[in-house]
Design a protein around this motif. Structure first.
Motif, PDB file in Angstrom:
ATOM      1  N   VAL A  85       0.861  -1.240  -0.244  1.00 55.46           N
ATOM      2  CA  VAL A  85       0.040   0.032  -0.078  1.00 55.46           C
ATOM      3  C   VAL A  85       0.972   1.122   0.140  1.00 55.46           C
ATOM      4  CG1 VAL A  85      -1.779   1.286   0.997  1.00 55.46           C
ATOM      5  CG2 VAL A  85      -1.832  -1.342   1.276  1.00 55.46           C
ATOM      6  N   ARG A  86       1.236   1.708  -1.015  1.00 60.30           N
ATOM      7  CA  ARG A  86       1.758   3.005  -1.307  1.00 60.30           C
ATOM      8  C   ARG A  86       1.375   4.204  -0.695  1.00 60.30           C
ATOM      9  NH1 ARG A  86       2.144   4.642  -6.997  1.00 60.30           N
ATOM     10  NH2 ARG A  86       3.745   5.973  -6.070  1.00 60.30           N
ATOM     11  N   GLY A  87       0.126   4.551  -0.507  1.00 61.28           N
ATOM     12  CA  GLY A  87      -0.683   5.465   0.087  1.00 61.28           C
ATOM     13  C   GLY A  87      -2.045   5.658  -0.411  1.00 61.28           C
ATOM     14  N   TRP A  88      -2.871   6.825   0.191  1.00 63.63           N
ATOM     15  CA  TRP A  88      -4.405   7.071  -0.237  1.00 63.63           C
ATOM     16  C   TRP A  88      -4.487   8.166  -1.160  1.00 63.63           C
ATOM     17  CZ3 TRP A  88      -7.484  11.055   1.010  1.00 63.63           C
ATOM     18  CH2 TRP A  88      -8.938  10.399   1.510  1.00 63.63           C
ATOM     19  N   GLN A  89      -5.479   7.827  -1.779  1.00 64.94           N
ATOM     20  CA  GLN A  89      -6.019   9.231  -2.600  1.00 64.94           C
ATOM     21  C   GLN A  89      -7.511   9.259  -2.648  1.00 64.94           C
ATOM     22  OE1 GLN A  89      -4.208   8.265  -6.591  1.00 64.94           O
ATOM     23  NE2 GLN A  89      -6.189   7.520  -7.370  1.00 64.94           N
ATOM     24  N   PRO A  90      -8.087  10.440  -2.479  1.00 63.23           N
ATOM     25  CA  PRO A  90      -9.618  10.432  -2.257  1.00 63.23           C
ATOM     26  C   PRO A  90     -10.352  10.071  -3.611  1.00 63.23           C
ATOM     27  CG  PRO A  90      -8.636  12.918  -2.797  1.00 63.23           C
ATOM     28  CD  PRO A  90      -7.493  11.828  -2.847  1.00 63.23           C
ATOM     29  N   GLU A  91      -9.949  10.175  -4.779  1.00 61.21           N
ATOM     30  CA  GLU A  91     -10.767   9.781  -5.995  1.00 61.21           C
ATOM     31  C   GLU A  91     -10.077   8.690  -6.829  1.00 61.21           C
ATOM     32  OE1 GLU A  91     -13.142  11.397  -6.562  1.00 61.21           O
ATOM     33  OE2 GLU A  91     -13.321  12.982  -5.044  1.00 61.21           O
ATOM     34  N   PRO A  92     -10.854   8.044  -7.553  1.00 62.67           N
ATOM     35  CA  PRO A  92     -10.507   6.657  -8.444  1.00 62.67           C
ATOM     36  C   PRO A  92      -9.930   7.349  -9.756  1.00 62.67           C
ATOM     37  CG  PRO A  92     -12.945   7.309  -8.768  1.00 62.67           C
ATOM     38  CD  PRO A  92     -12.350   7.984  -7.737  1.00 62.67           C
ATOM     39  N   THR A  93      -8.761   8.315  -9.729  1.00 67.45           N
ATOM     40  CA  THR A  93      -8.235   8.683 -10.630  1.00 67.45           C
ATOM     41  C   THR A  93      -6.831   7.926 -10.931  1.00 67.45           C
ATOM     42  OG1 THR A  93      -7.089  10.525  -9.424  1.00 67.45           O
ATOM     43  CG2 THR A  93      -9.071  11.300 -10.692  1.00 67.45           C
ATOM     44  N   GLU A 143      -1.388  10.392   0.130  1.00 66.13           N
ATOM     45  CA  GLU A 143      -1.504  10.719   1.568  1.00 66.13           C
ATOM     46  C   GLU A 143      -0.888   9.447   2.133  1.00 66.13           C
ATOM     47  OE1 GLU A 143      -4.725  12.343   3.651  1.00 66.13           O
ATOM     48  OE2 GLU A 143      -5.287  13.499   2.048  1.00 66.13           O
ATOM     49  N   GLN A 144      -0.135   9.748   3.181  1.00 63.35           N
ATOM     50  CA  GLN A 144       0.513   8.563   4.001  1.00 63.35           C
ATOM     51  C   GLN A 144      -0.566   7.724   4.768  1.00 63.35           C
ATOM     52  OE1 GLN A 144       3.970   7.535   4.506  1.00 63.35           O
ATOM     53  NE2 GLN A 144       2.935   5.787   5.234  1.00 63.35           N
ATOM     54  N   VAL A 145      -0.600   6.339   4.714  1.00 68.12           N
ATOM     55  CA  VAL A 145      -1.609   5.439   5.257  1.00 68.12           C
ATOM     56  C   VAL A 145      -0.798   4.991   6.524  1.00 68.12           C
ATOM     57  CG1 VAL A 145      -2.837   3.286   5.308  1.00 68.12           C
ATOM     58  CG2 VAL A 145      -2.637   4.875   3.276  1.00 68.12           C
ATOM     59  N   ASN A 146      -1.547   5.127   7.827  1.00 69.20           N
ATOM     60  CA  ASN A 146      -1.072   4.660   8.950  1.00 69.20           C
ATOM     61  C   ASN A 146      -1.784   3.706   9.617  1.00 69.20           C
ATOM     62  OD1 ASN A 146       1.505   6.399   9.271  1.00 69.20           O
ATOM     63  ND2 ASN A 146       0.034   8.144   9.485  1.00 69.20           N
ATOM     64  N   VAL A 147      -1.172   2.508   9.828  1.00 69.45           N
ATOM     65  CA  VAL A 147      -2.031   1.474  10.540  1.00 69.45           C
ATOM     66  C   VAL A 147      -1.359   1.198  11.649  1.00 69.45           C
ATOM     67  CG1 VAL A 147      -2.736  -1.004  10.259  1.00 69.45           C
ATOM     68  CG2 VAL A 147      -2.847   0.337   8.337  1.00 69.45           C
ATOM     69  N   GLY A 148      -2.104   1.263  12.902  1.00 71.85           N
ATOM     70  CA  GLY A 148      -1.179   0.895  14.257  1.00 71.85           C
ATOM     71  C   GLY A 148      -1.280  -0.576  14.541  1.00 71.85           C
ATOM     72  N   PRO A 149      -0.820  -0.888  15.603  1.00 72.07           N
ATOM     73  CA  PRO A 149      -0.849  -2.239  16.254  1.00 72.07           C
ATOM     74  C   PRO A 149      -2.160  -2.746  16.713  1.00 72.07           C
ATOM     75  CG  PRO A 149       0.151  -0.864  17.794  1.00 72.07           C
ATOM     76  CD  PRO A 149       0.064  -0.023  16.659  1.00 72.07           C
ATOM     77  N   GLN A 150      -2.322  -4.046  16.486  1.00 73.36           N
ATOM     78  CA  GLN A 150      -3.641  -4.285  16.980  1.00 73.36           C
ATOM     79  C   GLN A 150      -3.822  -4.165  18.359  1.00 73.36           C
ATOM     80  OE1 GLN A 150      -4.599  -8.530  15.760  1.00 73.36           O
ATOM     81  NE2 GLN A 150      -2.665  -8.451  14.610  1.00 73.36           N
ATOM     82  N   PRO A 151      -5.137  -4.091  18.934  1.00 71.99           N
ATOM     83  CA  PRO A 151      -5.356  -4.191  20.555  1.00 71.99           C
ATOM     84  C   PRO A 151      -4.761  -5.045  21.140  1.00 71.99           C
ATOM     85  CG  PRO A 151      -7.459  -3.728  19.017  1.00 71.99           C
ATOM     86  CD  PRO A 151      -6.348  -4.118  18.016  1.00 71.99           C
ATOM     87  N   VAL A 197       1.750  -2.242   4.383  1.00 73.82           N
ATOM     88  CA  VAL A 197       1.302  -1.107   4.447  1.00 73.82           C
ATOM     89  C   VAL A 197       2.548   0.008   4.835  1.00 73.82           C
ATOM     90  CG1 VAL A 197      -0.011   0.897   5.357  1.00 73.82           C
ATOM     91  CG2 VAL A 197      -0.975  -1.247   5.327  1.00 73.82           C
ATOM     92  N   ALA A 198       3.059   0.609   3.540  1.00 71.08           N
ATOM     93  CA  ALA A 198       4.391   1.243   3.699  1.00 71.08           C
ATOM     94  C   ALA A 198       4.282   2.499   4.743  1.00 71.08           C
ATOM     95  CB  ALA A 198       4.808   1.392   2.261  1.00 71.08           C
ATOM     96  N   PHE A 199       5.263   2.541   5.440  1.00 75.28           N
ATOM     97  CA  PHE A 199       5.582   3.548   6.096  1.00 75.28           C
ATOM     98  C   PHE A 199       6.656   4.390   5.627  1.00 75.28           C
ATOM     99  CE2 PHE A 199       4.245   1.083  10.142  1.00 75.28           C
ATOM    100  CZ  PHE A 199       2.715   1.291   9.672  1.00 75.28           C
ATOM    101  N   ASP A 200       7.677   3.806   5.302  1.00 78.02           N
ATOM    102  CA  ASP A 200       8.893   4.682   4.519  1.00 78.02           C
ATOM    103  C   ASP A 200       9.270   3.918   3.141  1.00 78.02           C
ATOM    104  OD1 ASP A 200       9.480   6.668   6.822  1.00 78.02           O
ATOM    105  OD2 ASP A 200       9.674   5.005   8.090  1.00 78.02           O
ATOM    106  N   VAL A 201       9.453   4.628   2.266  1.00 78.94           N
ATOM    107  CA  VAL A 201      10.149   4.110   1.031  1.00 78.94           C
ATOM    108  C   VAL A 201      11.196   5.021   0.534  1.00 78.94           C
ATOM    109  CG1 VAL A 201       9.644   3.309  -1.468  1.00 78.94           C
ATOM    110  CG2 VAL A 201       7.729   3.094   0.309  1.00 78.94           C
ATOM    111  N   ALA A 202      12.416   4.504   0.237  1.00 79.77           N
ATOM    112  CA  ALA A 202      13.564   5.274   0.055  1.00 79.77           C
ATOM    113  C   ALA A 202      14.517   4.555  -0.986  1.00 79.77           C
ATOM    114  CB  ALA A 202      14.315   5.813   1.500  1.00 79.77           C
TER     115      ALA A 202
END
Length: 269
Positions: free
Chosen positions: A116-124, A199-207, A179-184
C-alpha cells in the motif's frame, strides 16, 4: 442392584461409556481453549522492524503471530502492476488505497508482495510507482477475503485480496501485504507517499485485549453435557435391567405361591 452392575455386559458398557465421556471431555477442553483468541504479539516486539524474508515465507498461511509486524524489505516495484482498492477511510473520508506489486530481494522464485503506497480521495489514475532499487519499511498484514460483485464503473477493487491480485497481475506473491511507512532509495531519497503526491496510510498495532468466543464456550459446555449423558445412559440401562430382574422374580414368586396354594375347598379337607 450392585450385582446387576457387575454383570460382564454392563462392565463392558461402563468401559465404553467412560471412553466416550473422556472423548467428550477432551473435545470440551479443546473448545474452551479456542474460546479465548490468542493475543497479538506485544507492541514491544511488533514495532521493531525485522527483515520480511526472515519473518515470513511465501506460499504459507499468515497466522496471527506473524501478522501486524513491522518489516523491512529491499527490492523494486514491478512496473505496470498497480491497482486501487476502494472504501478506505483516511481521517473519516472514504477514498482509495494505491497498491503496487513489490518484488522482494532474496525472496524465493522472485515472489512479490502487494504494498500500500498511499491513499488518494478519487479513483483517478494513481502516480506510477518509483523505479529502481528501493528500501521500504511497513506493517505486514494478512490478505483480505475476495469480494465478488458486478462491475459498477468504479475501477477500485472491493478488497485487498492477494489471491485476486495474483490472478490480475499473474505473478507469484506472499499471502499478505505491507502498508508502507517509509520508502527510500539506497541513497536515502524519499520515494514514499508524499513524494508521489499521495497521503500516508498509517496502520497501528492491534489491540492487546483478548476476546472471548462465546460460540466455542457453548460448544464446550455441550460436550460436557454429552459426557455426563454417556454415564447417565449407562446407569439408566443398569437400573432398567435391575427392575426387569425384580419384576421377573416377583412373577416367579407369585407363580410359585399360586401353585402351592390349593384352590378347591375339597382339597383343603
Amino acid at each position: 442392584m450392585f450385582k446387576t452392575a457387575l454383570k460382564p455386559k454392563w462392565i463392558l458398557a461402563l468401559v465404553g461409556a467412560l471412553l466416550a465421556a473422556s472423548g467428550f471431555v477432551l473435545l470440551s477442553q479443546w473448545q474452551f481453549s479456542r474460546s479465548q483468541d490468542a493475543p497479538p504479539p506485544p507492541v514491544s516486539t511488533t514495532e521493531s522492524a525485522v527483515p520480511l524474508t526472515s519473518h515470513f515465507k511465501p506460499a504459507t498461511v499468515m497466522f496471527e503471530s506473524a501478522a501486524d509486524q513491522v518489516v523491512s524489505a529491499s527490492g523494486h516495484f514491478v512496473q505496470g502492476k498497480q491497482v486501487l482498492v476502494r472504501n478506505r477511510l483516511q481521517d473519516g473520508v472514504k477514498g482509495y488505497w494505491v497498491v503496487a506489486a513489490f518484488e522482494v530481494d532474496g525472496a524465493p522464485k522472485h515472489n512479490t508482495i502487494p504494498v500500500v503506497r498511499g491513499w488518494q480521495p478519487e479513483p483517478t489514475q494513481p502516480p506510477a510507482a518509483p523505479a529502481g532499487e528501493l528500501d521500504l519499511t511497513g506493517r505486514l498484514l494478512p490478505t483480505e477475503a475476495p469480494i465478488d460483485g458486478k462491475p459498477d464503473g468504479d475501477p477500485g477493487l472491493k478488497s485487498l485480496s492477494v489471491a485476486q491480485l495474483i490472478n490480475i497481475w499473474d505473478i507469484p506473491s506472499y499471502s499478505g501485504f505491507i502498508v508502507a511507512f517509509d520508502v527510500a532509495t539506497p541513497a536515502g531519497a524519499d520515494a514514499g507517499a508524499s513524494a508521489a503526491g499521495l497521503e500516508q496510510v498509517n496502520v497501528g498495532p492491534q489491540p492487546q485485549d483478548q476476546e472471548l468466543n462465546w460460540l466455542n464456550i457453548f460448544y464446550g459446555i455441550e460436550w460436557v453435557v454429552f459426557a455426563g449423558f454417556a454415564v447417565f445412559l449407562w446407569w439408566r440401562l443398569v437400573v432398567d435391567d435391575y427392575r426387569r430382574e425384580q419384576e421377573d422374580l416377583e412373577d416367579d414368586l407369585a407363580a410359585a405361591h399360586a401353585t402351592s396354594t390349593p384352590t378347591n375347598p375339597e382339597d383343603q379337607q
